[in-house]
Design a protein around this motif. Sequence first.
Motif, PDB file in Angstrom:
ATOM      1  N   ILE A  76      58.218  29.348  -9.598  1.00 20.12           N
ATOM      2  CA  ILE A  76      57.582  29.324  -8.285  1.00 20.12           C
ATOM      3  C   ILE A  76      58.167  30.484  -7.495  1.00 20.12           C
ATOM      4  CG2 ILE A  76      57.294  28.036  -6.145  1.00 20.12           C
ATOM      5  CD1 ILE A  76      57.619  25.474  -7.891  1.00 20.12           C
ATOM      6  N   VAL A  77      57.293  31.406  -7.055  1.00 22.15           N
ATOM      7  CA  VAL A  77      57.751  32.572  -6.303  1.00 22.15           C
ATOM      8  C   VAL A  77      57.120  32.521  -4.914  1.00 22.15           C
ATOM      9  CG1 VAL A  77      57.887  35.083  -6.230  1.00 22.15           C
ATOM     10  CG2 VAL A  77      57.944  33.911  -8.448  1.00 22.15           C
ATOM     11  N   PRO A  78      57.916  32.166  -3.902  1.00 20.61           N
ATOM     12  CA  PRO A  78      57.395  32.119  -2.535  1.00 20.61           C
ATOM     13  C   PRO A  78      57.374  33.511  -1.900  1.00 20.61           C
ATOM     14  CG  PRO A  78      59.284  30.646  -2.850  1.00 20.61           C
ATOM     15  CD  PRO A  78      59.232  31.568  -4.002  1.00 20.61           C
ATOM     16  N   ILE A  79      56.291  33.803  -1.200  1.00 21.96           N
ATOM     17  CA  ILE A  79      56.129  35.076  -0.485  1.00 21.96           C
ATOM     18  C   ILE A  79      56.124  34.762   1.014  1.00 21.96           C
ATOM     19  CG2 ILE A  79      54.641  37.070  -0.119  1.00 21.96           C
ATOM     20  CD1 ILE A  79      53.416  36.428  -2.916  1.00 21.96           C
ATOM     21  N   TYR A  80      56.964  35.449   1.766  1.00 19.80           N
ATOM     22  CA  TYR A  80      57.047  35.205   3.209  1.00 19.80           C
ATOM     23  C   TYR A  80      55.787  35.681   3.930  1.00 19.80           C
ATOM     24  CZ  TYR A  80      61.943  33.853   3.165  1.00 19.80           C
ATOM     25  OH  TYR A  80      63.129  33.189   2.946  1.00 19.80           O
ATOM     26  N   THR A  81      55.291  34.821   4.818  1.00 20.87           N
ATOM     27  CA  THR A  81      54.197  35.166   5.725  1.00 20.87           C
ATOM     28  C   THR A  81      54.577  34.837   7.162  1.00 20.87           C
ATOM     29  OG1 THR A  81      53.238  33.028   5.149  1.00 20.87           O
ATOM     30  CG2 THR A  81      52.300  34.954   4.067  1.00 20.87           C
ATOM     31  N   TYR A  82      55.665  34.149   7.349  1.00 19.53           N
ATOM     32  CA  TYR A  82      56.339  33.867   8.618  1.00 19.53           C
ATOM     33  C   TYR A  82      55.626  32.890   9.546  1.00 19.53           C
ATOM     34  CZ  TYR A  82      59.186  37.612   6.828  1.00 19.53           C
ATOM     35  OH  TYR A  82      59.965  38.378   6.012  1.00 19.53           O
ATOM     36  N   GLU A  83      54.514  33.264  10.146  1.00 21.14           N
ATOM     37  CA  GLU A  83      53.878  32.410  11.155  1.00 21.14           C
ATOM     38  C   GLU A  83      52.803  31.517  10.541  1.00 21.14           C
ATOM     39  OE1 GLU A  83      55.197  32.146  14.101  1.00 21.14           O
ATOM     40  OE2 GLU A  83      56.615  33.726  13.547  1.00 21.14           O
ATOM     41  N   MET A  84      52.664  30.301  11.091  1.00 21.41           N
ATOM     42  CA  MET A  84      51.763  29.299  10.531  1.00 21.41           C
ATOM     43  C   MET A  84      50.311  29.767  10.488  1.00 21.41           C
ATOM     44  SD  MET A  84      51.593  25.194  11.223  1.00 21.41           S
ATOM     45  CE  MET A  84      51.628  25.359  12.974  1.00 21.41           C
ATOM     46  N   THR A  87      49.839  32.391   7.870  1.00 20.60           N
ATOM     47  CA  THR A  87      49.958  31.818   6.529  1.00 20.60           C
ATOM     48  C   THR A  87      48.662  31.152   6.105  1.00 20.60           C
ATOM     49  OG1 THR A  87      52.323  31.507   6.869  1.00 20.60           O
ATOM     50  CG2 THR A  87      51.300  30.208   5.112  1.00 20.60           C
ATOM     51  N   LEU A  88      48.084  30.348   6.991  1.00 23.41           N
ATOM     52  CA  LEU A  88      46.832  29.659   6.665  1.00 23.41           C
ATOM     53  C   LEU A  88      45.677  30.645   6.478  1.00 23.41           C
ATOM     54  CD1 LEU A  88      47.197  26.611   9.053  1.00 23.41           C
ATOM     55  CD2 LEU A  88      47.383  26.611   6.547  1.00 23.41           C
ATOM     56  N   LYS A  89      45.612  31.656   7.336  1.00 21.87           N
ATOM     57  CA  LYS A  89      44.551  32.654   7.212  1.00 21.87           C
ATOM     58  C   LYS A  89      44.683  33.433   5.910  1.00 21.87           C
ATOM     59  CE  LYS A  89      42.422  36.669   9.438  1.00 21.87           C
ATOM     60  NZ  LYS A  89      41.893  37.073   8.167  1.00 21.87           N
ATOM     61  N   LYS A  90      45.905  33.840   5.578  1.00 17.76           N
ATOM     62  CA  LYS A  90      46.127  34.618   4.348  1.00 17.76           C
ATOM     63  C   LYS A  90      45.857  33.774   3.102  1.00 17.76           C
ATOM     64  CE  LYS A  90      47.314  38.374   6.497  1.00 17.76           C
ATOM     65  NZ  LYS A  90      46.428  39.505   6.598  1.00 17.76           N
ATOM     66  N   ALA A  91      46.215  32.497   3.142  1.00 18.44           N
ATOM     67  CA  ALA A  91      45.923  31.616   2.011  1.00 18.44           C
ATOM     68  C   ALA A  91      44.414  31.523   1.788  1.00 18.44           C
ATOM     69  CB  ALA A  91      46.526  30.240   2.235  1.00 18.44           C
ATOM     70  N   PRO A 103      50.049  27.230   0.752  1.00 20.69           N
ATOM     71  CA  PRO A 103      50.774  27.542   1.991  1.00 20.69           C
ATOM     72  C   PRO A 103      51.903  26.535   2.203  1.00 20.69           C
ATOM     73  CG  PRO A 103      48.617  26.610   2.490  1.00 20.69           C
ATOM     74  CD  PRO A 103      48.703  26.726   0.999  1.00 20.69           C
ATOM     75  N   VAL A 104      53.044  27.024   2.639  1.00 23.75           N
ATOM     76  CA  VAL A 104      54.196  26.167   2.938  1.00 23.75           C
ATOM     77  C   VAL A 104      54.485  26.315   4.427  1.00 23.75           C
ATOM     78  CG1 VAL A 104      56.587  25.611   2.396  1.00 23.75           C
ATOM     79  CG2 VAL A 104      55.091  26.548   0.610  1.00 23.75           C
ATOM     80  N   LEU A 105      54.336  25.226   5.153  1.00 22.07           N
ATOM     81  CA  LEU A 105      54.430  25.208   6.619  1.00 22.07           C
ATOM     82  C   LEU A 105      55.503  24.224   7.076  1.00 22.07           C
ATOM     83  CD1 LEU A 105      50.583  24.830   7.174  1.00 22.07           C
ATOM     84  CD2 LEU A 105      51.874  26.971   7.142  1.00 22.07           C
ATOM     85  N   PRO A 106      55.937  24.320   8.338  1.00 14.76           N
ATOM     86  CA  PRO A 106      56.862  23.313   8.865  1.00 14.76           C
ATOM     87  C   PRO A 106      56.215  21.924   8.762  1.00 14.76           C
ATOM     88  CG  PRO A 106      56.749  25.189  10.336  1.00 14.76           C
ATOM     89  CD  PRO A 106      55.665  25.376   9.311  1.00 14.76           C
ATOM     90  N   PRO A 107      56.941  20.904   8.456  1.00 13.94           N
ATOM     91  CA  PRO A 107      58.390  20.808   8.360  1.00 13.94           C
ATOM     92  C   PRO A 107      58.953  21.139   6.983  1.00 13.94           C
ATOM     93  CG  PRO A 107      57.483  18.617   8.141  1.00 13.94           C
ATOM     94  CD  PRO A 107      56.315  19.561   8.363  1.00 13.94           C
ATOM     95  N   ALA A 108      58.117  21.556   6.031  1.00 19.51           N
ATOM     96  CA  ALA A 108      58.628  21.899   4.699  1.00 19.51           C
ATOM     97  C   ALA A 108      59.441  23.187   4.715  1.00 19.51           C
ATOM     98  CB  ALA A 108      57.468  22.019   3.712  1.00 19.51           C
ATOM     99  N   THR A 109      59.275  23.983   5.743  1.00 17.78           N
ATOM    100  CA  THR A 109      60.062  25.195   5.931  1.00 17.78           C
ATOM    101  C   THR A 109      60.365  25.333   7.424  1.00 17.78           C
ATOM    102  OG1 THR A 109      60.170  27.546   5.367  1.00 17.78           O
ATOM    103  CG2 THR A 109      58.068  26.734   6.176  1.00 17.78           C
ATOM    104  N   ALA A 110      61.337  26.149   7.722  1.00 18.73           N
ATOM    105  CA  ALA A 110      61.709  26.332   9.134  1.00 18.73           C
ATOM    106  C   ALA A 110      60.582  27.045   9.886  1.00 18.73           C
ATOM    107  CB  ALA A 110      62.992  27.151   9.221  1.00 18.73           C
ATOM    108  N   PRO A 111      60.411  26.762  11.171  1.00 20.52           N
ATOM    109  CA  PRO A 111      59.419  27.498  11.958  1.00 20.52           C
ATOM    110  C   PRO A 111      59.714  29.003  11.883  1.00 20.52           C
ATOM    111  CG  PRO A 111      60.236  25.620  13.188  1.00 20.52           C
ATOM    112  CD  PRO A 111      61.099  25.736  11.961  1.00 20.52           C
ATOM    113  N   GLY A 112      58.670  29.786  11.720  1.00 21.49           N
ATOM    114  CA  GLY A 112      58.842  31.235  11.614  1.00 21.49           C
ATOM    115  C   GLY A 112      59.219  31.717  10.228  1.00 21.49           C
ATOM    116  N   GLU A 113      59.313  30.800   9.257  1.00 21.13           N
ATOM    117  CA  GLU A 113      59.633  31.180   7.876  1.00 21.13           C
ATOM    118  C   GLU A 113      58.597  30.623   6.904  1.00 21.13           C
ATOM    119  OE1 GLU A 113      63.626  30.515   6.602  1.00 21.13           O
ATOM    120  OE2 GLU A 113      64.470  31.228   8.488  1.00 21.13           O
ATOM    121  N   CYS A 114      57.340  30.576   7.319  1.00 18.96           N
ATOM    122  CA  CYS A 114      56.266  30.060   6.465  1.00 18.96           C
ATOM    123  C   CYS A 114      56.115  30.943   5.232  1.00 18.96           C
ATOM    124  CB  CYS A 114      54.966  29.988   7.240  1.00 18.96           C
ATOM    125  SG  CYS A 114      55.038  28.843   8.627  1.00 18.96           S
TER     126      CYS A 114
END
Length: 142
Positions: A76-84, A87-91, A103-114
């Motif tokens: 599993i290779v996560p790529i940073y997209t930062y903002e929620m 992240t959703l738009k790019k997915a 997409p990995v979003l809060p609370p699964a990741t810290a805010p700003g680290e999607c």
Amino acid sequence: MPRISHGSGLTACTRHSGGFRARVCPAPAACASALAALRHLEAHPELPQRLLSLSAYARNAYKERGLKIRESNTPIVPIYTYEMENTLKKAKDLYEAGVYVNPVLPPATAPGECLLRTSYMATHTEALIDEAADIIAKVLLG
């Protein structure tokens, strides 16, 4: 009361009688599937190493294209997209371009680290990973 013993290679399973029944084991089909997968891995010990090699190949491909990833040694290779929203738009954009990511979003990741999570199988090829990496870089970097 059905019972599968430990000696059969499966977890002990019991059913309680009376008005209340509790099943404390996986379904037989799930056990059979897991056992078949383990037998396949025993017959093909090269598959886990192939998967790790492909994952390393993907990590390098993303870094070469200027993408920021979260380092790991897993398939599993996560790529940073930062903002929620981003992240959703790019997915969605990647899906429409033919690449499926999670997409990995809060609370699964810290805010700003999607993240966008990419996953690999031993049956993928380097050519397929290169094609996906090109599409991902185009969508994420413009």
